[in-house]
Motif scaffolding. Structure first.
Motif, short mmCIF file in Angstrom:
data_model
loop_
_atom_site.label_atom_id
_atom_site.label_comp_id
_atom_site.label_asym_id
_atom_site.label_seq_id
_atom_site.Cartn_x
_atom_site.Cartn_y
_atom_site.Cartn_z
N ASN A 187 -6.54 13.87 -3.03
CA ASN A 187 -5.60 12.95 -3.72
C ASN A 187 -5.09 13.63 -4.95
O ASN A 187 -5.87 14.09 -5.79
CB ASN A 187 -6.33 11.65 -4.10
N ILE B 293 -0.61 -0.50 -10.36
CA ILE B 293 -1.28 0.15 -9.23
C ILE B 293 -2.79 -0.06 -9.33
O ILE B 293 -3.37 0.05 -10.42
CB ILE B 293 -0.98 1.66 -9.20
N TYR C 271 -8.87 2.18 -10.29
CA TYR C 271 -9.54 2.95 -9.24
C TYR C 271 -10.87 2.33 -8.91
O TYR C 271 -11.59 1.86 -9.80
CB TYR C 271 -9.74 4.39 -9.69
N HIS D 203 -6.25 1.49 -7.45
CA HIS D 203 -6.70 2.56 -6.55
C HIS D 203 -8.09 2.26 -6.04
O HIS D 203 -9.01 2.02 -6.83
CB HIS D 203 -6.70 3.90 -7.29
N ALA E 236 -2.98 1.94 -13.29
CA ALA E 236 -3.70 2.13 -12.03
C ALA E 236 -5.16 1.78 -12.21
O ALA E 236 -5.75 2.05 -13.25
CB ALA E 236 -3.58 3.58 -11.55
N ALA F 106 3.44 4.86 -9.35
CA ALA F 106 2.31 5.54 -9.99
C ALA F 106 2.70 6.08 -11.34
O ALA F 106 1.88 6.17 -12.25
CB ALA F 106 1.78 6.66 -9.09
N VAL G 141 -5.29 8.64 -14.81
CA VAL G 141 -4.10 7.83 -14.47
C VAL G 141 -3.18 7.80 -15.66
O VAL G 141 -3.61 7.52 -16.77
CB VAL G 141 -4.51 6.40 -14.09
N ASN H 50 -3.88 3.74 -2.85
CA ASN H 50 -3.21 3.06 -3.96
C ASN H 50 -2.57 1.76 -3.48
O ASN H 50 -1.78 1.76 -2.54
CB ASN H 50 -2.13 3.94 -4.57
N TYR H 51 -2.91 0.68 -4.17
CA TYR H 51 -2.31 -0.63 -3.90
C TYR H 51 -1.41 -1.02 -5.07
O TYR H 51 -1.84 -0.94 -6.23
CB TYR H 51 -3.40 -1.68 -3.67
N ILE H 52 -0.24 -1.39 -4.73
CA ILE H 52 0.77 -1.71 -5.77
C ILE H 52 1.03 -3.21 -5.77
O ILE H 52 1.34 -3.80 -4.72
CB ILE H 52 2.08 -0.97 -5.51
N LYS I 76 0.88 -1.18 0.00
CA LYS I 76 0.00 0.00 0.00
C LYS I 76 0.90 1.21 0.00
O LYS I 76 1.92 1.24 0.70
CB LYS I 76 -0.92 0.01 1.22
N GLU I 77 0.52 2.15 -0.82
CA GLU I 77 1.35 3.34 -1.01
C GLU I 77 1.65 3.98 0.34
O GLU I 77 0.80 4.05 1.21
CB GLU I 77 0.64 4.31 -1.94
#
Length: 797
Positions: free
Chosen positions: A705, A656, A788, A658, A786, A781, A766, A641-643, A616-617
């Motif tokens: 954000n 990513i 969302y 989101h 990404a 990012a 994104v 944001n989850y990577i 997680k960012e």
């Protein structure tokens, strides 16, 4: 062996015991102390001797050895130099064997024989004394007639007494008398005046006594002058006998040979030699009163045989089974004994002899010229390659065949043309040499010891490993010569090919890779490459300049020539590469209630397979590992944001996802890098801005954000819109969502509508860019796709 024109008599060993004369390490051993032999026979006196191998620091060598019977003053007379024995004695050539052979023994040879040897030591002289006593009698057997008042009897008398009790054989008129085995033969009444009698010791039938008349001297009988005769090839010989018939005129008489019985029309009727085609023009019979002589000229070795005389009267026919005269036809020969081999010449001893024994006084010739000062039957000298030597009897024209070292040998191959593997091939080495040469084979100058000095080297089933250069050496007692090399080239179908990969080890995408195929074949093989069953290109190598994952697969090569073809074992090419851009998704899709379980999924094409880690960012520690990350009770604090990071030994890539929590539902969208999506999002932003102007002034505060667009308050639930996002693999431009109008919710109460207005959805832009190695969280990012999502809160009652 028998001497020329000499009778072969009966030999008796009087005392057959080993007698050792000597002390300590010196000595001479005689097998017998007394020997009795008949005149004209050949006598062997067995003997061995010994001496210490060295004395103090000096090694012992024998400088001279000889037999003697008398002295000349104080000097021992060597039998080889004694005129009485000239040409009739021979010494053994074997080391420490001193056996003496005397041919054509005479009554004057009766004496005591002693062996003497001399060494290089100061006191190294030794004589075996006492020696061996020889008696020579004529003949060895006699038939003596005994008479008594009532009947007559005869005795077979052995002149040399035997210690054992032999069995005897009796003959009447040359025919064997059955059941007569005693030394005495009794006649029941009286002996017939016409009959003759003879006897022999059983086992020695070839040496019977002379036939005798029991009454008077005119009985029927034949007496041969010589039991055996030895003559040289090309010479002439006289074979004679005396004969008598009892009171009758002889009607016919002739000579015959039992060995020629196969040529007779009737095996029981001998054929006169004068009518035998083998002797045509070479046979003459000379008849005198009571004596007949067979003369054979231009003798050949095939004339060696036994010859008998036959006569017939009006009432009697002499058909004796007693042996006649044996003729041995021999050529004069040179016997070679090597003494020492030097670098360019050979030291050897030559002896001039025949099957009848030593040649006596001889003349020696080298390269056509007589060697002066040499008249003995033996000659020692130095001999070079190319020397030709022969001997001749002194005063006679008969010469021996020449002796010489081998000529340069040649090698021949039995198989004409190409030599195919598995065929039978013979190499033959030949060289003109006398004595005959022995042969040694070499491959690449290495001795092939298993061949055992044979002239032929035989390959029953030749193999490819037998290819190479071969040569042979021919050697006899006078020298050695080596042949030129001959190359044996064996052709064969390709062996099983081997496939190698360069570089070895793991194969990385984009690297240069070469496949090589090799196979043992003659002639050289041609190669073809295959991927699975698809033909690629010919050649022994297949090259990938920059290998890709599409090049992975099963490869093999085929090797072929005119004799056959064979395919290699398959080789698997496994191209390894870093993870491709990961694909991320949210499950379940659509509306997700707060507090629900959410699965985040990440997948990437990679070899070897990628390992996945979720972050997680702005958090250092990973949230989870594996392709799926599950959030069991989704809350507002889970937004962000989850990577997803995909990683293997070749590299890593990130994407990513989101997640946003709103007052109502959880929504998700993915952003890419295509220009069309970017334009769609711009259109969405403008539309939201217009709607916010007309909406209620009460708005729900949105999370700040930097990656999200700020705008008016979210629309009412029945006017809620969702983003639809597509990702392009080939475009790196910003992506924007295309927006479609959602259907209004007609079943909600006013309270729910207010909450839905508070949880209005907002989407943001994104951007996708290529990730640099090492980026993970903040940089992700800018490098990754990404996705969302918006989460709608449950209404609280």
């Amino acid at each position: 062996m028998s001497s020329t024109a000499a009778a072969s008599g009966f030999v008796v060993l009087l005392l057959s015991v080993h007698v050792v004369q000597g002390a300590n390490d010196w000595g001479v051993t005689y097998t017998s102390t007394e020997i009795c032999a008949s005149k004209g026979s050949t006598v062997e006196i067995p003997c061995t001797y010994k001496y210490p191998s060295k004395q103090k620091t000096l090694y012992t060598t024998v400088t001279n050895q000889f037999w003697f019977t008398k002295f000349n003053g104080y000097v021992h007379v060597d039998l080889r130099t004694d005129p009485q024995y000239l040409g009739r004695v021979e010494y053994s050539d074997d080391k420490k064997d001193c056996t003496l052979t005397i041919t054509d023994v005479r009554e004057s040879d009766s004496a005591e024989y002693k062996f003497r040897f001399i060494t290089n030591l100061d006191d190294g002289r030794y004589t075996g004394s006492p020696g061996v006593t020889l008696w020579v009698t004529d003949p060895g057997l006699q038939v003596k007639v005994r008479e008594s008042p009532n009947r007559g009897w005869i005795e077979c008398h052995i002149i040399c007494h035997r210690p054992d009790h032999p069995s005897y054989i009796w003959y009447k008129n040359g025919q064997k008398i059955p059941a007569a085995t005693s030394s005495y033969y009794y006649y029941p009444d009286y002996f017939n005046d016409a009959d003759s009698y003879s006897c022999a010791v059983a086992g020695h039938e070839d040496s019977p006594s002379p036939s005798v008349c029991v009454v008077g001297q005119s009985c029927n009988r034949v007496t041969y002058t010589h039991r055996s005769i030895c003559a040289f090839k090309g010479s002439s010989v006289d074979i004679s006998c005396t004969y008598s018939s009892y009171g009758y005129y002889v009607d016919s008489k002739f000579w015959f040979s039992p060995e020629r019985s196969r040529q007779w029309l009737n095996p029981s009727q001998p054929k006169d030699l004068t009518g035998d085609s083998q002797y045509e023009g070479r046979v003459q019979v000379i008849t005198e009163s009571g004596r007949s002589t067979l003369r054979i000229t231009d003798l050949t070795e095939s004339d060696s045989a036994q010859y008998r005389f036959k006569f017939r009267t009006g009432s009697f026919e002499w058909t004796s089974s007693l042996p006649g005269t044996t003729l041995i036809v021999t050529a004069l020969k040179v016997q070679v004994t090597r003494i020492k081999v030097h670098q360019s010449y050979t030291e050897a001893e030559l002896k001039c002899h025949s099957s009848c024994g030593p040649a006596g006084r001889s003349s020696w010739f080298k390269n056509g010229e007589e060697i002066t000062g040499v008249q003995m039957s033996s000659y020692k000298g130095f001999f070079y390659p190319g020397d030709i030597i022969f001997c001749a009897l002194k005063g006679q024209t008969y010469v021996s065949p020449s002796v010489y070292a081998p000529k340069p040998p040649s090698v021949s191959v039995s198989h004409a043309g190409k030599i195919m593997e598995g065929s039978s091939v013979t190499l033959t080495c030949s060289s003109d040499a006398n004595p005959a040469a022995s042969y040694t084979w070499y491959k690449e100058n290495v001795n092939l010891k298993a061949v055992r000095e044979e002239a032929q080297l035989v390959f029953r089933s030749i193999q490819s490993s037998d290819s190479g250069e071969y040569s042979c050496a021919a050697e006899n007692e006078l020298g050695r010569r080596t042949s030129k090399n001959i190359f044996i080239k064996v052709t064969y179908a390709p062996k099983l090919p081997s496939v190698s990969v360069s570089p070895s080890g793991e194969i990385e995408e984009g690297s240069s890779v070469t496949l090589s195929c090799s196979s043992d074949a003659n002639p050289a093989a041609k190669y073809t490459w295959y991927k699975m069953n698809q033909t690629l290109t010919p050649g022994d190598t297949y090259h990938f300049i920059s290998i890709t994952l599409e090049d992975s697969g099963i490869y093999h090569c085929k090797s072929e020539n005119e004799h056959g073809q064979i395919t290699s074992n398959p080789v698997h090419i496994d191209v390894q590469y870093a993870p491709k851009l990961p694909s991320v998704s949210v499950s379940p899709s659509g509306e997700i209630m707060e507090g629900s379980s959410v699965n985040l999924t990440c997948s990437s094409d990679a070899n070897p397979a990628a390992n996945y880690t979720w972050y997680k960012e702005n958090e250092d520690s990973p949230k989870a590992s594996g392709e799926i990350f599950t959030i069991t009770d989704f809350r507002a604090e889970h937004s962000g944001n989850y990577i997803c990071e995909a990683q293997n030994g070749r590299g890593r890539r990130n994407s990513i996802l989101h997640l946003t929590v709103s007052a109502g539902l959880v929504k998700s969208a993915a952003a890419g890098t295509i220009t069309a999506v970017f334009l769609a999002i711009m259109f969405l932003s403008a539309l939201l801005f217009i709607r916010r102007k007309t909406a209620s002034k009460q708005s729900t505060e949105r999370p700040d954000n930097t990656a999200q667009l700020n705008g008016p308050s979210a629309p009412a639930p029945d006017e809620l819109y969702y983003a639809s996002i597509r990702f392009s693999k080939n475009q790196e431009d910003p992506l924007y969502s295309n927006i479609g109008e959602a259907q209004p919710n007609r079943h909600k109460n006013e309270e729910e509508e207010e909450e839905e207005q508070e949880g209005a959805v907002e989407y943001t832009l994104v951007n996708f860019k290529r990730a640099s190695p090492g980026l993970r969280l903040q940089d992700a990012a800018e490098d990754s796709a990404a996705l969302y999502s918006t989460v709608t809160k449950k209404p609280r009652i």
